[in-house]
Enzyme design. Structure first.
Site, mmCIF file in Angstrom:
data_model
loop_
_atom_site.group_PDB
_atom_site.id
_atom_site.type_symbol
_atom_site.label_atom_id
_atom_site.label_comp_id
_atom_site.label_asym_id
_atom_site.label_seq_id
_atom_site.Cartn_x
_atom_site.Cartn_y
_atom_site.Cartn_z
ATOM 1 N N SER A 139 40.535 31.146 35.117
ATOM 2 C CA SER A 139 39.628 30.935 36.246
ATOM 3 C C SER A 139 38.300 30.448 35.695
ATOM 4 C CB SER A 139 39.434 32.283 36.963
ATOM 5 O OG SER A 139 38.343 32.230 37.861
ATOM 6 N N TYR A 153 37.257 41.513 36.898
ATOM 7 C CA TYR A 153 38.044 40.269 36.998
ATOM 8 C C TYR A 153 37.513 39.237 36.004
ATOM 9 C CZ TYR A 153 40.191 36.194 39.390
ATOM 10 O OH TYR A 153 40.896 35.046 39.702
HETATM 11 N N1 LIG Z 1 42.596 31.258 45.030
HETATM 12 C C1 LIG Z 1 41.512 31.191 44.286
HETATM 13 O O1 LIG Z 1 40.428 30.910 44.800
HETATM 14 C C2 LIG Z 1 41.576 31.415 42.795
HETATM 15 C C3 LIG Z 1 40.469 31.100 42.003
HETATM 16 C C4 LIG Z 1 40.521 31.294 40.627
HETATM 17 C C5 LIG Z 1 41.686 31.802 40.052
HETATM 18 N N2 LIG Z 1 42.733 32.127 40.846
HETATM 19 C C6 LIG Z 1 43.917 32.665 40.188
HETATM 20 O O2 LIG Z 1 45.035 31.906 40.603
HETATM 21 C C7 LIG Z 1 46.219 32.714 40.525
HETATM 22 C C8 LIG Z 1 47.012 32.567 41.800
HETATM 23 O O3 LIG Z 1 46.282 33.101 42.866
HETATM 24 P P1 LIG Z 1 46.425 32.558 44.361
HETATM 25 O O4 LIG Z 1 45.107 32.045 44.724
HETATM 26 O O5 LIG Z 1 47.597 31.678 44.498
HETATM 27 O O6 LIG Z 1 46.598 33.937 45.142
HETATM 28 P P2 LIG Z 1 47.856 34.678 45.802
HETATM 29 O O7 LIG Z 1 48.431 33.847 46.886
HETATM 30 O O8 LIG Z 1 47.344 36.045 46.109
HETATM 31 O O9 LIG Z 1 48.915 34.737 44.618
HETATM 32 C C9 LIG Z 1 48.897 35.717 43.633
HETATM 33 C C10 LIG Z 1 50.312 35.890 43.138
HETATM 34 O O10 LIG Z 1 50.294 36.878 42.101
HETATM 35 C C11 LIG Z 1 51.276 37.845 42.410
HETATM 36 N N3 LIG Z 1 50.903 39.149 41.856
HETATM 37 C C12 LIG Z 1 49.770 39.847 42.040
HETATM 38 N N4 LIG Z 1 49.844 41.004 41.373
HETATM 39 C C13 LIG Z 1 51.045 41.025 40.737
HETATM 40 C C14 LIG Z 1 51.703 41.942 39.892
HETATM 41 N N5 LIG Z 1 51.143 43.099 39.532
HETATM 42 N N6 LIG Z 1 52.940 41.625 39.434
HETATM 43 C C15 LIG Z 1 53.530 40.457 39.771
HETATM 44 N N7 LIG Z 1 52.954 39.550 40.567
HETATM 45 C C16 LIG Z 1 51.739 39.839 41.048
HETATM 46 C C17 LIG Z 1 51.376 37.865 43.920
HETATM 47 O O11 LIG Z 1 52.660 38.325 44.306
HETATM 48 P P3 LIG Z 1 52.975 39.787 44.910
HETATM 49 O O12 LIG Z 1 51.838 40.141 45.812
HETATM 50 O O13 LIG Z 1 54.285 39.554 45.606
HETATM 51 O O14 LIG Z 1 53.106 40.696 43.738
HETATM 52 C C18 LIG Z 1 51.240 36.379 44.230
HETATM 53 O O15 LIG Z 1 52.506 35.738 44.106
HETATM 54 C C19 LIG Z 1 45.745 34.128 40.200
HETATM 55 O O16 LIG Z 1 45.886 34.376 38.813
HETATM 56 C C20 LIG Z 1 44.265 34.092 40.562
HETATM 57 O O17 LIG Z 1 43.512 35.033 39.819
HETATM 58 C C21 LIG Z 1 42.709 31.942 42.187
#
Ligand SMILES: NC(=O)c1ccc[n+]([C@@H]2O[C@H](COP(=O)([O-])OP(=O)(O)OC[C@H]3O[C@@H](n4cnc5c(N)ncnc54)[C@H](OP(=O)(O)O)[C@@H]3O)[C@@H](O)[C@H]2O)c1
Length: 249
Positions: A139, A153
Site C-alpha cells: 500500500s 496497518y
Molecule cells: N481498497 C483500498 O483502498 C486499498 C488501498 C491500499 C491497499 N489495499 C490493499 O488491497 C488488498 C485488497 O483489498 P480490497 O480493497 O480489495 O478489499 P476487500 O474487498 O476487503 O478484500 C480483502 C480480501 O482479503 C480477504 N481477507 C481479509 N482477511 C483475511 C484473512 N485473515 N484470511 C484470508 N483472507 C482474508 C478478504 O476475504 P474474507 O473476508 O473472505 O476473508 C477479501 O477477499 C488488501 O491487502 C488491502 O490492504 C486496499
C-alpha cells in the site's frame, strides 16, 4: 497465462476477486482463498460458466495450517503455483495509537504481515523446483506514514515491503521473483461502502490525488498481469507504485 496455476489469497472480493476473474479469462487455472464461504463459492460459480477454471478454498491466512492446506490443495488439483498473488489484507482498527490495544495491533499485523509470511513460506516451498512469480499487495501506507489513526496497518504494510525485498534476494537464484504493489485507495465494493458512511470523503480523497481521481481495480490489474508474466523476468524485489502519483512527492 493459459494453463498456468495462479494462487490468490484474499480472492473473495475487491482486487483479489477482480484478479481471479482476469486470470481465469486468460485460461489460467485459478485457486483462491478467503474466510467467507458464501462469497468464495459464489465467485467460483460465476467464473466457471464463462469457461474459466477456478477453485475456492476457505482459508484464513493468519492460520499457518490453513495456508499449508491451501498450498497442498493447489498442488493436488493444479500442480505447484506458477504465480501467487498474496492480496489478503484489511485495516482492523482506526484510532489514535495511544488508545490502541496490544491485541488490535497484533491482530492487524497477523492478517497483513504474518499472513504474507505464511503464504510466502508455503509458496516458496512449492515453487522451489520450477520457479514462479509472487506478488504481494502492499500500500502507499507501506512507503510513507499516515497520520490518520491507522498506525498498525502502516507498520504492517511497511513490513510487507521488507519481506518482499528479503524474500526476493533469498530466492533470486531459485528463479522465484517476489514483488510488491504499492496501491493507493481503490474503489472496491467494501471501500465504497465505508465511504458511504462519510459524506464528502471520496471527493476529498480524489481531489488530493495528483491524477485527480481514485483508482479502480482496472487500473491495478494490468500491473499484476505484467508481474505474473514472462515479460517481467528481470524484475524482482521491487515495490511498484500504481498510485496516481501520490507517493511521488
Ligand atoms: N481498497 C483500498 O483502498 C486499498 C488501498 C491500499 C491497499 N489495499 C490493499 O488491497 C488488498 C485488497 O483489498 P480490497 O480493497 O480489495 O478489499 P476487500 O474487498 O476487503 O478484500 C480483502 C480480501 O482479503 C480477504 N481477507 C481479509 N482477511 C483475511 C484473512 N485473515 N484470511 C484470508 N483472507 C482474508 C478478504 O476475504 P474474507 O473476508 O473472505 O476473508 C477479501 O477477499 C488488501 O491487502 C488491502 O490492504 C486496499
Amino acid at each position: 497465462m493459459k494453463g498456468k496455476t495462479i494462487l490468490i489469497t484474499g480472492g473473495t472480493s475487491g482486487l483479489g476477486a477482480a484478479a481471479a476473474r482476469a486470470f481465469a479469462a486468460m485460461e489460467a487455472r485459478v485457486i483462491f482463498c478467503g474466510r467467507r464461504l458464501a462469497e468464495g463459492l459464489q465467485l467460483e460459480t460465476n467464473i466457471r460458466p464463462d469457461g474459466g477454471e477456478a477453485t475456492f478454498v476457505q482459508a484464513d491466512v493468519t492460520n499457518e495450517q490453513e495456508v499449508e492446506h491451501l498450498l497442498n490443495e493447489t498442488c493436488r488439483r493444479y500442480g505447484p503455483p506458477d504465480v501467487a498473488f498474496n492480496n489478503a489484507g484489511a485495516n482492523l482498527y482506526t484510532g489514535p495509537l495511544e488508545q490502541m490495544t496490544s491485541r488490535q495491533f497484533s491482530d492487524t499485523l497477523a492478517v497483513n504481515l504474518t499472513g504474507i509470511f505464511h503464504s510466502l513460506k508455503y509458496e516458496i516451498l512449492a515453487m522451489k523446483a520450477h520457479g514462479g512469480s509472487i506478488i504481494n499487495t502492499a500500500s502507499t501506507a507501506g512507503v510513507k506514514g499516515v497520520g490518520q489513526g491507522i498506525a498498525a496497518y502502516v507498520a504492517a504494510k511497511h513490513g510487507v515491503i521488507g519481506l518482499t525485498k528479503a524474500a526476493a534476494l533469498e530466492q533470486a537464484r531459485h528463479n522465484i521473483r517476489v514483488n510488491a504493489l504499492v496501491v493507493s485507495a481503490i474503489q472496491t465494493e467494501q471501500w465504497l461502502q465505508r465511504m458511504a458512511a462519510k459524506p464528502g470523503m471520496q471527493e476529498k480523497i480524489a481531489a488530493g490525488m495528483p491524477i485527480g481521481r481514485i483508482s479502480t481495480v482496472e487500473d491495478i490489474i494490468p500491473l499484476i498481469l505484467f508481474l505474473a508474466s514472462e515479460q517481467s523476468t528481470y524484475i524482482t524485489g521491487a515495490a511498484i507504485p500504481v498510485d496516481g502519483g501520490i507517493t511521488a512527492g
